[in-house]
Motif scaffolding. Sequence first.
Motif, PDB file in Angstrom:
ATOM      1  N   SER A 221       4.749   5.512   2.594  1.00 13.48           N
ATOM      2  CA  SER A 221       5.434   6.823   3.205  1.00 13.48           C
ATOM      3  C   SER A 221       6.328   6.355   4.127  1.00 13.48           C
ATOM      4  O   SER A 221       7.519   7.115   4.473  1.00 13.48           O
ATOM      5  CB  SER A 221       4.100   7.678   3.622  1.00 13.48           C
ATOM      6  OG  SER A 221       3.400   7.871   2.459  1.00 13.48           O
ATOM      7  N   LYS A 222       6.176   5.372   5.199  1.00 12.65           N
ATOM      8  CA  LYS A 222       6.741   5.030   6.176  1.00 12.65           C
ATOM      9  C   LYS A 222       8.265   4.460   5.753  1.00 12.65           C
ATOM     10  O   LYS A 222       9.101   4.527   6.552  1.00 12.65           O
ATOM     11  CB  LYS A 222       5.996   4.121   7.265  1.00 12.65           C
ATOM     12  CG  LYS A 222       4.590   4.768   7.616  1.00 12.65           C
ATOM     13  CD  LYS A 222       4.689   5.946   8.629  1.00 12.65           C
ATOM     14  CE  LYS A 222       3.405   6.455   9.027  1.00 12.65           C
ATOM     15  NZ  LYS A 222       3.257   7.944   9.815  1.00 12.65           N
ATOM     16  N   VAL A 223       7.675   3.513   4.911  1.00 15.01           N
ATOM     17  CA  VAL A 223       9.127   2.639   4.244  1.00 15.01           C
ATOM     18  C   VAL A 223      10.153   3.881   3.861  1.00 15.01           C
ATOM     19  O   VAL A 223      11.126   3.687   3.961  1.00 15.01           O
ATOM     20  CB  VAL A 223       8.593   1.808   3.210  1.00 15.01           C
ATOM     21  CG1 VAL A 223       9.771   1.207   2.401  1.00 15.01           C
ATOM     22  CG2 VAL A 223       7.849   0.511   3.821  1.00 15.01           C
ATOM     23  N   MET A 224       9.574   4.822   3.171  1.00 17.57           N
ATOM     24  CA  MET A 224      10.226   5.950   2.367  1.00 17.57           C
ATOM     25  C   MET A 224      11.025   6.661   3.410  1.00 17.57           C
ATOM     26  O   MET A 224      12.135   7.278   3.227  1.00 17.57           O
ATOM     27  CB  MET A 224       9.566   6.327   1.165  1.00 17.57           C
ATOM     28  CG  MET A 224       9.351   5.932   0.117  1.00 17.57           C
ATOM     29  SD  MET A 224      10.816   4.815  -0.549  1.00 17.57           S
ATOM     30  CE  MET A 224      12.039   5.995  -0.776  1.00 17.57           C
ATOM     31  N   ALA A 225      10.383   6.904   4.563  1.00 15.25           N
ATOM     32  CA  ALA A 225      10.914   7.544   5.700  1.00 15.25           C
ATOM     33  C   ALA A 225      12.143   6.940   6.224  1.00 15.25           C
ATOM     34  O   ALA A 225      13.036   7.386   6.662  1.00 15.25           O
ATOM     35  CB  ALA A 225       9.930   7.854   6.918  1.00 15.25           C
TER      36      ALA A 225
ATOM     37  N   ASN B 227      -0.581 -12.525   4.966  1.00 11.17           N
ATOM     38  CA  ASN B 227       0.842 -12.410   4.603  1.00 11.17           C
ATOM     39  C   ASN B 227       1.222 -11.544   3.565  1.00 11.17           C
ATOM     40  O   ASN B 227       1.686 -11.570   2.600  1.00 11.17           O
ATOM     41  CB  ASN B 227       1.306 -13.899   4.144  1.00 11.17           C
ATOM     42  CG  ASN B 227       2.832 -13.823   3.976  1.00 11.17           C
ATOM     43  OD1 ASN B 227       3.492 -13.166   4.593  1.00 11.17           O
ATOM     44  ND2 ASN B 227       3.320 -14.839   3.027  1.00 11.17           N
ATOM     45  N   THR B 228       0.704 -10.294   3.910  1.00 13.82           N
ATOM     46  CA  THR B 228       1.008  -9.026   3.011  1.00 13.82           C
ATOM     47  C   THR B 228       1.077  -7.795   3.682  1.00 13.82           C
ATOM     48  O   THR B 228       0.229  -7.566   4.817  1.00 13.82           O
ATOM     49  CB  THR B 228      -0.099  -8.993   1.710  1.00 13.82           C
ATOM     50  OG1 THR B 228       0.157  -7.907   1.084  1.00 13.82           O
ATOM     51  CG2 THR B 228      -1.566  -8.693   2.541  1.00 13.82           C
ATOM     52  N   PHE B 229       1.753  -6.852   3.417  1.00 12.34           N
ATOM     53  CA  PHE B 229       1.686  -5.355   3.724  1.00 12.34           C
ATOM     54  C   PHE B 229       0.489  -4.880   3.198  1.00 12.34           C
ATOM     55  O   PHE B 229      -0.068  -5.207   2.049  1.00 12.34           O
ATOM     56  CB  PHE B 229       2.705  -4.914   3.462  1.00 12.34           C
ATOM     57  CG  PHE B 229       4.279  -5.179   4.238  1.00 12.34           C
ATOM     58  CD1 PHE B 229       4.317  -4.208   5.295  1.00 12.34           C
ATOM     59  CD2 PHE B 229       4.911  -6.090   3.911  1.00 12.34           C
ATOM     60  CE1 PHE B 229       5.679  -4.530   6.399  1.00 12.34           C
ATOM     61  CE2 PHE B 229       6.140  -6.380   4.664  1.00 12.34           C
ATOM     62  CZ  PHE B 229       6.580  -5.615   5.990  1.00 12.34           C
TER      63      PHE B 229
ATOM     64  N   LEU C 243       5.034  -2.892  -3.743  1.00  9.33           N
ATOM     65  CA  LEU C 243       6.088  -3.786  -4.392  1.00  9.33           C
ATOM     66  C   LEU C 243       7.572  -3.103  -4.215  1.00  9.33           C
ATOM     67  O   LEU C 243       8.415  -3.773  -4.549  1.00  9.33           O
ATOM     68  CB  LEU C 243       5.617  -3.737  -5.700  1.00  9.33           C
ATOM     69  CG  LEU C 243       4.251  -4.266  -6.271  1.00  9.33           C
ATOM     70  CD1 LEU C 243       3.952  -3.929  -7.765  1.00  9.33           C
ATOM     71  CD2 LEU C 243       4.514  -5.888  -6.036  1.00  9.33           C
ATOM     72  N   LEU C 244       7.474  -1.807  -3.809  1.00  5.08           N
ATOM     73  CA  LEU C 244       8.901  -1.076  -3.623  1.00  5.08           C
ATOM     74  C   LEU C 244       9.522  -1.522  -2.473  1.00  5.08           C
ATOM     75  O   LEU C 244      10.789  -1.107  -2.291  1.00  5.08           O
ATOM     76  CB  LEU C 244       8.787   0.484  -3.939  1.00  5.08           C
ATOM     77  CG  LEU C 244       8.020   0.965  -5.292  1.00  5.08           C
ATOM     78  CD1 LEU C 244       7.911   2.454  -5.196  1.00  5.08           C
ATOM     79  CD2 LEU C 244       8.971   0.535  -6.482  1.00  5.08           C
ATOM     80  N   ILE C 245       9.010  -2.140  -1.444  1.00  7.26           N
ATOM     81  CA  ILE C 245       9.436  -2.489  -0.179  1.00  7.26           C
ATOM     82  C   ILE C 245      10.967  -3.014  -0.337  1.00  7.26           C
ATOM     83  O   ILE C 245      11.896  -2.559   0.348  1.00  7.26           O
ATOM     84  CB  ILE C 245       8.471  -3.314   0.594  1.00  7.26           C
ATOM     85  CG1 ILE C 245       7.654  -2.427   1.100  1.00  7.26           C
ATOM     86  CG2 ILE C 245       9.445  -3.798   1.757  1.00  7.26           C
ATOM     87  CD1 ILE C 245       6.184  -3.121   1.925  1.00  7.26           C
TER      88      ILE C 245
ATOM     89  N   ASP D 235      12.658 -12.385   1.818  1.00 10.31           N
ATOM     90  CA  ASP D 235      11.797 -12.432   2.995  1.00 10.31           C
ATOM     91  C   ASP D 235      10.469 -12.858   2.592  1.00 10.31           C
ATOM     92  O   ASP D 235      10.003 -12.621   1.486  1.00 10.31           O
ATOM     93  CB  ASP D 235      11.679 -11.093   3.606  1.00 10.31           C
ATOM     94  CG  ASP D 235      10.888 -11.027   4.858  1.00 10.31           C
ATOM     95  OD1 ASP D 235       9.733 -11.106   5.027  1.00 10.31           O
ATOM     96  OD2 ASP D 235      11.547 -10.848   5.891  1.00 10.31           O
ATOM     97  N   SER D 236       9.675 -13.901   3.323  1.00 13.34           N
ATOM     98  CA  SER D 236       8.320 -14.324   2.953  1.00 13.34           C
ATOM     99  C   SER D 236       7.166 -13.245   2.639  1.00 13.34           C
ATOM    100  O   SER D 236       6.319 -13.633   2.160  1.00 13.34           O
ATOM    101  CB  SER D 236       7.896 -15.546   4.165  1.00 13.34           C
ATOM    102  OG  SER D 236       7.813 -15.114   5.455  1.00 13.34           O
ATOM    103  N   ARG D 237       7.554 -12.255   3.791  1.00 15.13           N
ATOM    104  CA  ARG D 237       6.575 -11.301   3.516  1.00 15.13           C
ATOM    105  C   ARG D 237       6.465 -10.703   2.282  1.00 15.13           C
ATOM    106  O   ARG D 237       5.550  -9.869   1.783  1.00 15.13           O
ATOM    107  CB  ARG D 237       6.763 -10.251   4.857  1.00 15.13           C
ATOM    108  CG  ARG D 237       6.351 -10.862   6.340  1.00 15.13           C
ATOM    109  CD  ARG D 237       7.028  -9.851   7.322  1.00 15.13           C
ATOM    110  NE  ARG D 237       8.331  -9.896   7.375  1.00 15.13           N
ATOM    111  CZ  ARG D 237       9.034  -9.567   8.426  1.00 15.13           C
ATOM    112  NH1 ARG D 237       8.412  -8.833   9.417  1.00 15.13           N
ATOM    113  NH2 ARG D 237      10.418  -9.596   8.305  1.00 15.13           N
ATOM    114  N   VAL D 238       7.696 -10.341   1.772  1.00 12.66           N
ATOM    115  CA  VAL D 238       7.805  -9.665   0.316  1.00 12.66           C
ATOM    116  C   VAL D 238       7.048 -10.541  -0.647  1.00 12.66           C
ATOM    117  O   VAL D 238       6.329 -10.127  -1.294  1.00 12.66           O
ATOM    118  CB  VAL D 238       9.568  -9.622   0.115  1.00 12.66           C
ATOM    119  CG1 VAL D 238       9.677  -9.291  -1.378  1.00 12.66           C
ATOM    120  CG2 VAL D 238      10.072  -8.325   1.042  1.00 12.66           C
TER     121      VAL D 238
END
Length: 593
Positions: A397-401, A445-447, A461-463, A473-476
Amino acid sequence: MSRPIEDYALLGDLHTAALVSREGSIDWLCLPRFDSPACFAALLHDESAGSWQLAPKGGGPATRRGYLGDSLILATEWETADGAVRVLDFLPPRDGAADVVRIVEGLRGQVPMRTSLRPRFDYGSVRPWVRHVGGRFDAVAGPDAIRLTTPVPVPVEGVAEFTVAEGERVPFVLTYHASYRNRPDPPDAEKALAHTERFWTDWIGRCQYDGRWPAAVRRALITLKALTYEPTGGILAAPTTSLPEQLGGERNWDYRYCWLRDATFTLQALVGTGYPGEARAWREWLVRAAAGDPAELQVLYGLDGARRVPESTLDWLAGYAGSAPVRIGNAAAGQLQLDVWGEALDGLHLVREAGLPVTHPAWDLQRGLLDFLEGHWEEPDRSLWEVRGEPRHFVHSKVMAWAGVDRAVRTVERHRLDGPVDRWRALRDRIHAEVCREGYDPERNTFTQFYGSRALDAALLLIPRVGFLPWSDSRVRGTVDAVRKELSRDGFVRRYDTGSGEGAFLPCSFWLADALHGTGRTAEAVEVFERMLAVRNDVGLLSEEYDVAAGRQLGNMPQAFSMVGLVNTARRLDGAETATNATGARQGLRDDV
């Protein structure tokens, strides 16, 4: 015994839809609109809730079936001891009245046939008064009426037998009308057949996809078009209600409405394959639906933009495979799901990037949506999965904001529209920093699904797809690997750990294919994608979920979200991107936050 969900094929006329089984039975049909009460609801009960079977007298599943070319005309064939027969089923594009046309064609020998018409209005609760008028079968109850026109004498009981010989064609035309209006004349079945085939052939002829999976993509696009409500441009999530996420369970929802999120993904598919007209119609629908206070933007709306879709249960229906309750309406309309503001902003931006003229109402709407996000993005919500528990700070939700603010910034920069771009840039950076700080687990190492959680969510996965972080990005990559490990079973991805026997959510598996491709593992991505193609039913349709253990589809059918995933993933694997995502990837988004 309920037929498997994947046993059903779709018919549609851009106003409503019918589901037809392998046994030649129409077990679901709402008239005159997608969201009208069903007159055939056997899908959610049994034949006593309404159905119309037309098949050889001996019964049984068809020998083969498929759509005629790139159309929505279903051809179902039976090979019997007496010969062979084909039934052509379709809903002609609406020209006033709503019609269902079925043509029985003798292919070989002489085949005894049987038709059994059981109309039951208001989701099976109302048995109509049936009579013969001018030799035609008429059924009337309250505001609803249908008339069957056919050369076969059909008694008031609705059951008739006849024989079809090689070369013969026997038409059946079912016409709906309001009982208080004059009965419309039925169409000529053969002319309606030619018109329907021409309509779909002309429409799909504009398709610009030329990749590796043309037949699958064209069928998905035809299905998406069939889920469009032509009078308004609204796009349905699915034409059914209460097909369960788990057999025997209670997670049974009505999907006959327009979700802003689903519609935005659908736009990506349609714009990317050459259908800007549908995108323009959707934008106009959205501007009308969201008119007023953007703070009151809803997750979903009625076909015509109506806000009220109150949820209730139909306790006289047993539910598909005993999965009760059967629900109509959807209480999720009142939930706060912050990602929807971002999805709407992303969709409007996508339409503009596709070359549609800028309109002041659309930009005014975006400005209003931004004002709401600016004041509310820090609140907890229910997420795109419409969780009915405690609101949380969901990462997606925050990513889409963030994405919604980002699209506004880019609109000002590229199209020179008016807006406080410096303030929006600062807000975009603030959201980005908070998500990377609060929604990321550096040890693994994950959101994560929400702030402070160790749980995962397939929406993570949509980040990179929305441009929040680059694929490099390594976090992705860490997030993709974690979701694949913890939420995947035999290559099918669950939404999140629900703690129940819910099936794998099919769009999430397409997202995994996208993510594998984006992180450089294209061969693995193709493997996942082709596994998804393999679980389509025999006429190329996907429902909402897949039960890996039982090897069967679950949830509402067909599901726009799933068919959209097929189109968009095929395009990405062939090297295409939407304008929105491609631009986001070029923004030089910060890796150091």
